[in-house]
Design an enzyme around this catalytic site. Structure first.
Site, mmCIF file in Angstrom:
data_model
loop_
_atom_site.group_PDB
_atom_site.id
_atom_site.type_symbol
_atom_site.label_atom_id
_atom_site.label_comp_id
_atom_site.label_asym_id
_atom_site.label_seq_id
_atom_site.Cartn_x
_atom_site.Cartn_y
_atom_site.Cartn_z
ATOM 1 N N GLY A 181 0.836 -1.203 0.000
ATOM 2 C CA GLY A 181 0.000 0.000 0.000
ATOM 3 C C GLY A 181 0.866 1.246 0.000
ATOM 4 N N GLY A 246 0.034 -8.238 -4.561
ATOM 5 C CA GLY A 246 -0.153 -9.537 -5.205
ATOM 6 C C GLY A 246 0.675 -9.763 -6.443
ATOM 7 C CG ASN A 271 3.989 -7.223 7.125
ATOM 8 O OD1 ASN A 271 3.395 -6.875 6.099
ATOM 9 N ND2 ASN A 271 3.460 -7.108 8.328
ATOM 10 N N GLY A 272 4.915 -8.067 3.811
ATOM 11 C CA GLY A 272 4.755 -8.919 2.634
ATOM 12 C C GLY A 272 5.916 -8.728 1.662
ATOM 13 C CB THR A 273 7.488 -5.601 0.413
ATOM 14 O OG1 THR A 273 6.213 -5.061 0.079
ATOM 15 C CG2 THR A 273 8.508 -5.203 -0.620
ATOM 16 C CG ASP A 301 -0.517 -0.998 9.002
ATOM 17 O OD1 ASP A 301 -1.041 0.099 8.749
ATOM 18 O OD2 ASP A 301 -0.933 -2.075 8.560
ATOM 19 N NE ARG A 346 -2.073 -5.702 5.714
ATOM 20 C CZ ARG A 346 -2.853 -5.446 4.687
ATOM 21 N NH1 ARG A 346 -4.065 -5.920 4.656
ATOM 22 N NH2 ARG A 346 -2.433 -4.706 3.681
ATOM 23 C CG MET A 453 -8.245 11.649 3.201
ATOM 24 S SD MET A 453 -9.486 12.573 4.055
ATOM 25 C CE MET A 453 -8.769 14.190 3.939
ATOM 26 C CB VAL A 454 -4.075 8.316 7.250
ATOM 27 C CG1 VAL A 454 -2.870 7.785 7.976
ATOM 28 C CG2 VAL A 454 -5.039 8.985 8.225
HETATM 29 N N1 LIG Z 1 4.971 -14.364 1.844
HETATM 30 C C1 LIG Z 1 5.272 -13.717 0.741
HETATM 31 N N2 LIG Z 1 6.257 -14.168 -0.078
HETATM 32 C C2 LIG Z 1 6.567 -13.503 -1.198
HETATM 33 N N3 LIG Z 1 5.978 -12.363 -1.588
HETATM 34 C C3 LIG Z 1 5.002 -11.882 -0.835
HETATM 35 C C4 LIG Z 1 4.599 -12.530 0.374
HETATM 36 N N4 LIG Z 1 3.612 -11.797 0.929
HETATM 37 C C5 LIG Z 1 3.404 -10.758 0.104
HETATM 38 N N5 LIG Z 1 4.235 -10.813 -0.951
HETATM 39 C C6 LIG Z 1 4.277 -9.851 -2.058
HETATM 40 O O1 LIG Z 1 4.777 -8.614 -1.582
HETATM 41 C C7 LIG Z 1 4.064 -7.530 -2.169
HETATM 42 C C8 LIG Z 1 3.546 -6.613 -1.100
HETATM 43 O O2 LIG Z 1 2.843 -7.326 -0.082
HETATM 44 P P1 LIG Z 1 1.662 -6.679 0.756
HETATM 45 O O3 LIG Z 1 1.336 -7.590 1.867
HETATM 46 O O4 LIG Z 1 0.559 -6.308 -0.157
HETATM 47 O O5 LIG Z 1 2.244 -5.308 1.273
HETATM 48 P P2 LIG Z 1 3.352 -4.958 2.349
HETATM 49 O O6 LIG Z 1 4.665 -5.320 1.812
HETATM 50 O O7 LIG Z 1 3.204 -3.506 2.525
HETATM 51 O O8 LIG Z 1 3.003 -5.736 3.579
HETATM 52 C C9 LIG Z 1 2.961 -8.133 -3.012
HETATM 53 O O9 LIG Z 1 3.308 -8.025 -4.386
HETATM 54 C C10 LIG Z 1 2.870 -9.557 -2.533
HETATM 55 O O10 LIG Z 1 2.477 -10.446 -3.564
HETATM 56 O O1 LIG Z 2 -6.827 -0.836 0.756
HETATM 57 P P1 LIG Z 2 -5.469 -1.399 0.603
HETATM 58 O O2 LIG Z 2 -4.628 -0.647 -0.348
HETATM 59 O O3 LIG Z 2 -5.456 -2.840 0.277
HETATM 60 O O4 LIG Z 2 -4.735 -1.229 1.973
HETATM 61 C C1 LIG Z 2 -5.266 -1.417 3.242
HETATM 62 C C2 LIG Z 2 -4.142 -1.669 4.220
HETATM 63 O O5 LIG Z 2 -2.996 -0.960 3.895
HETATM 64 C C3 LIG Z 2 -2.369 -0.453 5.055
HETATM 65 O O6 LIG Z 2 -2.449 0.940 4.984
HETATM 66 C C4 LIG Z 2 -0.920 -0.818 5.178
HETATM 67 O O7 LIG Z 2 -0.609 -1.713 4.252
HETATM 68 P P2 LIG Z 2 0.812 -2.287 3.911
HETATM 69 O O8 LIG Z 2 1.771 -1.801 4.916
HETATM 70 O O9 LIG Z 2 0.611 -3.760 3.943
HETATM 71 O O10 LIG Z 2 1.117 -1.766 2.578
HETATM 72 C C5 LIG Z 2 -3.166 -1.037 6.212
HETATM 73 O O11 LIG Z 2 -3.185 -0.175 7.273
HETATM 74 C C6 LIG Z 2 -4.482 -1.319 5.597
HETATM 75 O O12 LIG Z 2 -5.134 -2.379 6.222
HETATM 76 MG MG LIG Z 3 1.708 -5.641 5.176
#
Ligand SMILES: Nc1ncnc2c1ncn2[C@@H]1O[C@H](COP(=O)(O)OP(=O)(O)O)[C@@H](O)[C@H]1O
Ligand SMILES: O=P(O)(O)OC[C@H]1O[C@](O)(COP(=O)(O)O)[C@@H](O)[C@@H]1O
Ligand SMILES: [Mg+2]
EC number: 2.7.1.11
Length: 529
Positions: A181, A246, A271-273, A301, A346, A453-454
């Site tokens: 995000g 994704g 964390n996902g990234t 977050d 989240r 907005m945040v």
């Molecule tokens: N466990 C994972 N292993 C590999 N890639 C992941 C994993 N979880 C998320 N990703 C990828 O990392 C990117 C960002 O993840 P997301 O959870 O949407 O946001 P954030 O990194 O802010 O937590 C996405 O393209 C997602 O497919």
């Molecule tokens: O509506 P979106 O873009 O999927 O994002 C919602 C989520 O993104 C966040 O702003 C933070 O997301 P990431 O740090 O995973 O990018 C969360 O606080 C919220 O739950």
């Molecule tokens: Mg995340």
């Protein structure tokens, strides 16, 4: 894509309160590594924690006089930084990142002769992760390893430019990608990464558009980046490169990295990234590619473990405060006004807690780490009734992940696999309306959801500085030959951590810690159970 969490073991023991931050790291449920189990026997007996079936099983016996040494060895192993020299026999070259043009300030009484002082960080420099010595596990927010809460040094690697580097800058192709995000400060980090790469002498810098998607989606072209192009991007929020969730397939991403001949990849995300960055790093190693993958932790977050904060968090709190202030003004000006604000997070309540604290205008703060009842004698609604009676108005701040157990969950996930939360804000708005209608008391509820907005605003001053340092250090880390690391701030010092150590579980508010209690003191709210 499966998370490639290569974390080795950790420790736990029978009394969970012994281990707050270690527990944050190892005992909380994780979105990315759920194969954890903490088997406790009797107190002071060896206890083991498996993070993953394949991970090392480490046992600690507190009766063994060398347990501290064992702990530290395990710590040092886990926090050792992966390097490209682990798999290649590479000779370093002197850095091209020159500090020489910076003059010594007039009147500098530093006794180090100029020819010995070099301004670089040594690979053996360390920062202490923990600086409080808790005398007892009962101390507020205690983070203990053993039942006596003994002091154990936990060192992490200092970030910054090294004297020797492992890349020829004029041969390097560097890429930057922003995922997940939006978050204030993304543009500041992109900008600093570009500036620092150019300072080293890198000419081939590209941006990957729209997150990991940009690696494989046809029609998305990489963007050449330069100081001229990114000079002013920090003046706006969002991401100059675009973001996405994704669609990440490690093998396709690494195919693309290989095809594009990328040597350094800077991955900005949460964390996902980071899980994705780690999977890319592992795959590059498997294929024996000389690629440095360096992450920079972003998320409003603030839920990435071990670090003081992620960039964007401060700005998000500041912006969230504005929403709280509007809710306060609305509530204060209405007859029996109730202002309700839902804030993001989240899995953690950091924004809600910090914005409630900083605004000083919140009567009730609800976070996911602390369960609460809405109905009943000790429920939130009863308390609101009292506030309306005694004060005439009130303000409630609720974190988006709070009270999920009170709602029906669809079980749906977003493109990245994150659970889509049910709307606690709307639910509370309806419950409050019904409650006051039920008791025949007028109440004027104003609900504010400032969610997007945040996070769409431009970084504030403190985040801009954090982004500057983290972005520059990310580049220094790549040139120093590290890969699979993240550039962050721990205990006020700038350090590198192995990505494996920050993707074990989301960081959450410690409900036994001082900050949550400060928040309760400020709002004056009781326990809602
Ligand atoms: N466990 C994972 N292993 C590999 N890639 C992941 C994993 N979880 C998320 N990703 C990828 O990392 C990117 C960002 O993840 P997301 O959870 O949407 O946001 P954030 O990194 O802010 O937590 C996405 O393209 C997602 O497919
Ligand atoms: O509506 P979106 O873009 O999927 O994002 C919602 C989520 O993104 C966040 O702003 C933070 O997301 P990431 O740090 O995973 O990018 C969360 O606080 C919220 O739950
Ligand atoms: Mg995340």
């Amino acid at each position: 894509m499966a998370a490639a969490v290569k974390t080795s073991g950790g420790f736990c023991n029978t009394q969970q309160q012994w281990l707050h931050s270690t527990r944050d790291l190892f005992l909380h449920g994780s979105t990315h590594s759920n194969a954890k189990e903490c088997k406790s026997k009797k107190a002071k007996k060896p206890i083991s924690l498996r993070v993953k079936a394949t991970s090392t099983k480490v046992e600690l016996d507190f009766n063994d006089p060398s347990w501290k040494q064992n702990f530290q060895e395990d710590w040092d192993n886990r926090f050792n930084l992966p390097r490209i020299t682990d798999i290649y026999d590479l000779k370093p070259r002197p850095t091209t990142f020159s500090l020489k043009k910076q003059r010594t300030p007039t009147g500098d009484e530093d006794s180090t002769p100029m020819d010995m002082w070099n301004g670089y960080v040594n690979n053996d420099d360390r920062a202490l992760m923990k600086v409080i010595k808790y005398s007892s596990p009962t101390s507020a927010g205690a983070e203990c390893i053993d039942p006596d809460c003994s002091w154990v040094e936990q060192w992490v690697h200092r970030a910054g430019p090294r004297k020797d580097i492992y890349y020829e800058p004029n041969e390097v192709k560097a890429a930057i990608v922003t995922c997940g995000g939006l978050c204030p400060g993304l543009n500041d980090v992109i900008r600093q990464v570009v500036f620092t790469l150019e300072t080293y002498g890198v000419k081939n810098i590209v941006g990957i558009p729209f997150g990991f998607r940009g690696f494989f989606e046809k029609g998305l072209k990489e963007m050449p980046l330069s100081r001229n192009l990114v000079e002013n991007i920090n003046l706006a929020g969002g991401s100059f490169l675009g973001v996405s969730r994704g669609g990440a397939k490690t093998s396709e991403i690494v195919d693309s990295i290989q095809a594009r001949r990328i040597d350094m990849l800077f991955v900005l995300g949460g964390n996902g990234t980071h899980a994705g960055a780690n999977a890319i790093h592992d795959e590059c190693r498997k294929r024996k590619l000389k690629v440095s993958v360096v992450a920079v932790p972003k998320t409003i977050d603030n839920d990435i473990p071990l670090m003081d904060k992620t960039f964007g968090f401060d700005t998000a709190v500041e912006e969230a405060q504005r929403a709280i202030n509007s809710a306060y003004i609305e509530a204060r000006s209405a007859y029996h006004g109730i202002g309700l604000v839902k804030l993001m997070g989240r899995s953690s309540g950091f924004i809600a807690m910090h914005a409630s604290l900083s605004s000083g205008q919140v009567d009730v703060c609800l976070i996911p780490e602390v369960s609460f009842a809405l109905d009943g004698e000790y429920g939130v609604l009863q308390h609101l009734e009292q506030l309306i009676k005694n004060k005439g108005f009130c303000v409630v701040c609720v974190a988006e992940a709070a009270g999920q157990e009170l709602l029906q969950n669809s079980g749906a996930t977003d493109a990245s696999g994150n659970t889509i939360l049910s709307d606690i804000g709307v639910h509370m708005q309806q419950k409050i309306k019904m409650h006051f209608k039920g008791i025949g008391v007028h109440a004027d509820i104003k609900y504010i959801d400032p969610t997007y907005m945040v996070r769409a605003c431009r970084a504030n001053a403190s985040d801009a500085i954090l982004c500057t340092v983290l972005g520059q250090n990310a580049v220094h880390g790549a040139f120093a030959g590290f890969s699979g690391i993240t550039s962050c701030i721990c205990n006020t010092h700038y350090v590198y951590l192995p990505v494996t150590q920050v993707i074990t579980a989301p960081k959450r508010v410690n409900h036994k810690g001082r900050m949550w209690h400060r928040c309760l003191t400020s709002t004056g709210q009781p326990d809602f159970r």
